[in-house]
Enzyme design. Structure first.
Site, mmCIF file in Angstrom:
data_model
loop_
_atom_site.group_PDB
_atom_site.id
_atom_site.type_symbol
_atom_site.label_atom_id
_atom_site.label_comp_id
_atom_site.label_asym_id
_atom_site.label_seq_id
_atom_site.Cartn_x
_atom_site.Cartn_y
_atom_site.Cartn_z
ATOM 1 N N ASP A 135 -10.624 -1.451 -4.419
ATOM 2 C CA ASP A 135 -10.040 -1.278 -3.090
ATOM 3 C C ASP A 135 -10.557 0.067 -2.583
ATOM 4 O OD1 ASP A 135 -6.590 -0.730 -1.900
ATOM 5 O OD2 ASP A 135 -8.501 -0.798 -0.848
ATOM 6 N N GLU A 176 -9.353 -7.413 2.648
ATOM 7 C CA GLU A 176 -8.210 -6.842 1.936
ATOM 8 C C GLU A 176 -6.990 -7.764 1.901
ATOM 9 O OE1 GLU A 176 -7.940 -3.125 3.983
ATOM 10 O OE2 GLU A 176 -9.786 -2.406 3.064
HETATM 11 P P1 ADP Z 1 -5.566 2.800 2.814
HETATM 12 O O1 ADP Z 1 -5.534 1.344 2.545
HETATM 13 O O2 ADP Z 1 -5.880 3.106 4.252
HETATM 14 O O3 ADP Z 1 -6.384 3.585 1.875
HETATM 15 P P2 ADP Z 1 -2.951 3.097 1.588
HETATM 16 O O4 ADP Z 1 -2.524 1.701 1.495
HETATM 17 O O5 ADP Z 1 -3.245 3.814 0.323
HETATM 18 O O6 ADP Z 1 -4.097 3.321 2.650
HETATM 19 O O7 ADP Z 1 -1.835 3.882 2.392
HETATM 20 C C1 ADP Z 1 -1.987 5.218 2.666
HETATM 21 C C2 ADP Z 1 -1.005 5.586 3.722
HETATM 22 O O8 ADP Z 1 0.297 5.317 3.255
HETATM 23 C C3 ADP Z 1 -1.058 7.052 4.068
HETATM 24 O O9 ADP Z 1 -1.041 7.199 5.482
HETATM 25 C C4 ADP Z 1 0.206 7.588 3.453
HETATM 26 O O10 ADP Z 1 0.694 8.694 4.184
HETATM 27 C C5 ADP Z 1 1.122 6.408 3.566
HETATM 28 N N1 ADP Z 1 2.235 6.449 2.635
HETATM 29 C C6 ADP Z 1 2.176 6.505 1.293
HETATM 30 N N2 ADP Z 1 3.418 6.563 0.767
HETATM 31 C C7 ADP Z 1 4.265 6.521 1.822
HETATM 32 C C8 ADP Z 1 5.699 6.551 1.954
HETATM 33 N N3 ADP Z 1 6.486 6.614 0.891
HETATM 34 N N4 ADP Z 1 6.225 6.497 3.208
HETATM 35 C C9 ADP Z 1 5.423 6.427 4.282
HETATM 36 N N5 ADP Z 1 4.090 6.395 4.223
HETATM 37 C C10 ADP Z 1 3.518 6.444 3.010
HETATM 38 MG MG MG Z 2 -5.607 -0.449 1.962
#
Ligand code: ADP
Ligand code: MG
Length: 623
Positions: free
Chosen positions: A24, A185
């Site tokens: 991912d 995804e």
């Molecule tokens: P991506 O798929 O874009 O890499 P993720 O699925 O890893 O992203 O999500 C990352 C996002 O989730 C970030 O913007 C982070 O701030 C947010 N995030 C992670 N944990 C929390 C939480 N407990 N509450 C709100 N937002 C969260």
């Molecule tokens: Mg993602």
């Protein structure tokens, strides 16, 4: 004789040589997983596996660091640190100007006009940044599996176009990985949930709100017996989303709110990065509780900043509303309703926001399903897909969808769409076309991608010529154009003239991955197309139609001239030579012809020629 080596390591599930891992490659966080016989697992340290922030720091001395360390030091080393590079993957500097402000390093025009970053006098492309993240993941996987890793299934947002997918492939290659499959995804997330769970057909909506992208996908899971294939079948019905919407936007909006209240907070450029970082901490901390205080080190000193649940909800509301609009669009495209959705699956870290969960539950009228960790579900699904590719999981069959409509340009610059958006992959389609001119021996096929009606507003994927058509009157040749899209989204377009069996074809290489010469040629061609404005199309159309008219009038006149009044014949011949002169001029240079005068001359001839046609028809009937 080689000696057996005594091992003190914990016993490991057997891993084949040359395993295929699932990756991912997220905007914010990236993970690598592997599907063992016992099931999929995220690889790397910690009980839940390693989550590698997609943050890369290019130190001035040439060292590159990836993940947690550069993420923590991001505010202090803003000018050397790139985060969220995926937002710019495979896109031109021009297309992405609106996002450029969100980066702490300057976004510049890189090679071939693509968006790139200017770091310490170097130009670094987004796929080079992604390659650093992938190299890190490869290291994590190799350490965990204890073997070399050379192949991966990599996920991308459903809305990624061909150039963005190709950029992802290129990033993998730079990291020494072959991307054996690029998977959407939400589809990967569904795969993770589908394992061994389906007893009945289910319709699922996958709502994925990450750091920088939002995707919603409607898909059906059909159990093996029903699908008639003996394998569980994941069929994507529709996808919608936004490649520029996610938790990053929440962080920036919160930081903006603080700056609005106290402009002194953002005295220096790097203050903004520190505030955005503090905003994210506040947001995550608000998962439980009604208000929170965080500290941020800005140039004016360490400041304590407050955020309440109500403020966070207010900041999120317009962003959440945009996601729900996309949900409605996906349901419409899938020709379904919320009532028909059996399960809603939450994916992405931002779905941990209480207001997001509540809004999604309200919209779909049911509690969202979140049994698997939203941060890991995509990587786990990618590893399941990897196992299918490797042949280890024949009990699952994956169908995916084409994200944007595909078609060809027709006379006058219109688009004939052959494969509609959201068609499942692999896909095939064909349509019959013909020539527009007598004796035309070649036809140019211009392959396009997009939703607009005019070719000039669509993305040009390439052109090729079907040559060697035997000369025939306009409209007689039967040119069959066939599109075939394989499981990986590679498009082959074939054109066949059925009478002569002459054939030509193209394998569409997205403009992104082409050589410099090819890119220059396509750019020049697309520029030329843009300049071929409607006036030009009109003159060309007028000439095509007038030449056919002149031919038919000439044939009729030759047969019935003696039956006609000589003064009428003289008028007719004058009108014919007027139109013929304009046709000849248009053939030499269509830009030299004024279309309104041409059209008036053609209409005058149309009116005058009625008599000769009527006389010819009467003559035919008499015989
Ligand atoms: P991506 O798929 O874009 O890499 P993720 O699925 O890893 O992203 O999500 C990352 C996002 O989730 C970030 O913007 C982070 O701030 C947010 N995030 C992670 N944990 C929390 C939480 N407990 N509450 C709100 N937002 C969260
Ligand atoms: Mg993602």
């Amino acid at each position: 004789m080689p000696e057996p080596i005594a091992s003190t390591e914990r016993p490991r599930a057997p891993v084949p040589t040359d395993p295929i891992v699932g990756i991912d490659l997220g905007t914010t966080n990236s993970l690598v997983a592997y599907c063992f016989d016992s099931g999929p697992r995220v690889l790397g340290g910690g009980s839940g596996g390693a989550i590698v922030p997609s943050v890369v720091r290019f130190h001035p001395d040439g060292i590159v660091t990836v993940g947690d360390a550069p993420r923590r030091a991001r505010a202090a080393f803003a000018s050397e640190t790139v985060a969220s590079a995926k937002r710019l993957m495979g896109r031109s500097a021009r297309e992405t100007a609106e996002f450029a402000r969100g980066f702490s390093v300057p976004v510049v025009e890189g090679p071939r006009g693509i968006a790139a970053f200017a770091i310490a006098g170097r130009t670094v492309t987004p796929h080079e940044v992604a390659a650093e993240v992938l190299r890190e993941l490869r290291t994590v996987a190799e350490a965990d599996l204890g073997t070399q890793v050379r192949r991966a299934v990599i996920t991308v947002p459903a809305y990624f176009d061909d150039a963005q997918r190709q950029a992802t492939r290129d990033a993998a290659r730079l990291a020494g990985l072959e991307a054996v499959r690029i998977v959407n995804e939400p589809t990967a997330a569904a795969l993770a949930y589908g394992i061994g769970q389906t007893r009945r057909a289910e319709r699922i909506a996958v709502y994925d709100l990450g750091g920088g992208t939002f995707d919603v996908t409607v898909l059906d899971i059909v159990p093996g017996e029903d699908a008639g294939t003996g394998a569980d079948c994941f069929q994507v019905l529709a996808t919608a989303g936004d490649t520029a919407l996610g938790g990053d936007d929440v962080d920036r909006a919160v930081a903006r709110r603080w700056i609005e209240a106290d402009p002194a907070l953002a005295a220096a450029d790097h203050d903004r990065a520190a505030l955005v970082e503090a905003a994210e901490r506040a947001k995550v901390a608000l998962s439980d509780g009604a208000s929170v205080r965080v500290e941020a080190g800005v140039s004016a000193g360490v400041r304590t900043l407050a955020l309440t649940r109500a403020e966070l909800d207010a900041v999120c509301a317009p962003l959440v509303a945009r996601t729900l609009e996309a949900c409605a669009r996906a349901l419409r495209d899938a020709q379904t309703t919320v009532a028909e959705i059996d399960r809603v699956v939450l994916v992405g870290g931002s779905t941990r926001l209480a207001c997001v969960r509540e809004a999604v539950a309200r919209f779909f009228g049911k509690e969202p399903y979140a049994a698997l960790d939203p941060d890991r579900v995509v990587a786990l699904g990618a590893s399941v897909q990897a196992a299918i590719v490797a042949g280890g999981r024949r009990d699952l069959l994956l169908l995916d969808v084409i994200p944007l409509s595909l078609g060809i340009e027709t006379v006058g610059g219109a688009v004939a769409k052959l494969v509609m958006r959201n068609s499942p992959m692999p896909a095939r389609a064909h349509e019959r076309f013909s020539t527009s001119k007598d004796g035309q021996t070649s036809v140019r096929i211009h392959v396009l991608q997009g939703e607009r009606e005019l070719a000039e507003h669509c993305r040009s994927l390439g052109t090729f010529d079907l040559r060697g058509i035997p000369p025939m009157p306009a409209g007689i040749p039967q040119i069959e154009v066939a599109f075939a899209i394989d499981q990986n989204g590679v498009l082959s377009v074939t054109a066949v003239e059925r009478r002569s069996a002459c054939e030509a074809s193209i394998q569409v290489v997205p403009s992104y991955g082409l050589t410099q010469e090819e890119v220059d040629r396509i750019e020049r061609e697309s520029l030329e197309n843009a300049r071929a404005d409607m006036t030009l199309h009109r003159v060309i159309d007028l000439r095509v139609h007038s030449e056919l008219d002149l031919k038919w009038i000439g044939e009729a006149l030759a047969r019935v001239r003696t039956a006609l009044d000589p003064s009428y014949v003289a008028d007719l011949e004058r009108a014919m030579s007027d139109v013929r002169e304009r046709c000849d001029a248009a053939a030499r240079d269509p830009r030299s012809v004024e279309p309104d005068a041409f059209n008036a001359a053609k209409q005058a001839l149309d009116r005058l020629s009625m008599k000769v046609h009527e006389t010819a028809i009467a003559d035919t009937l008499r015989r």
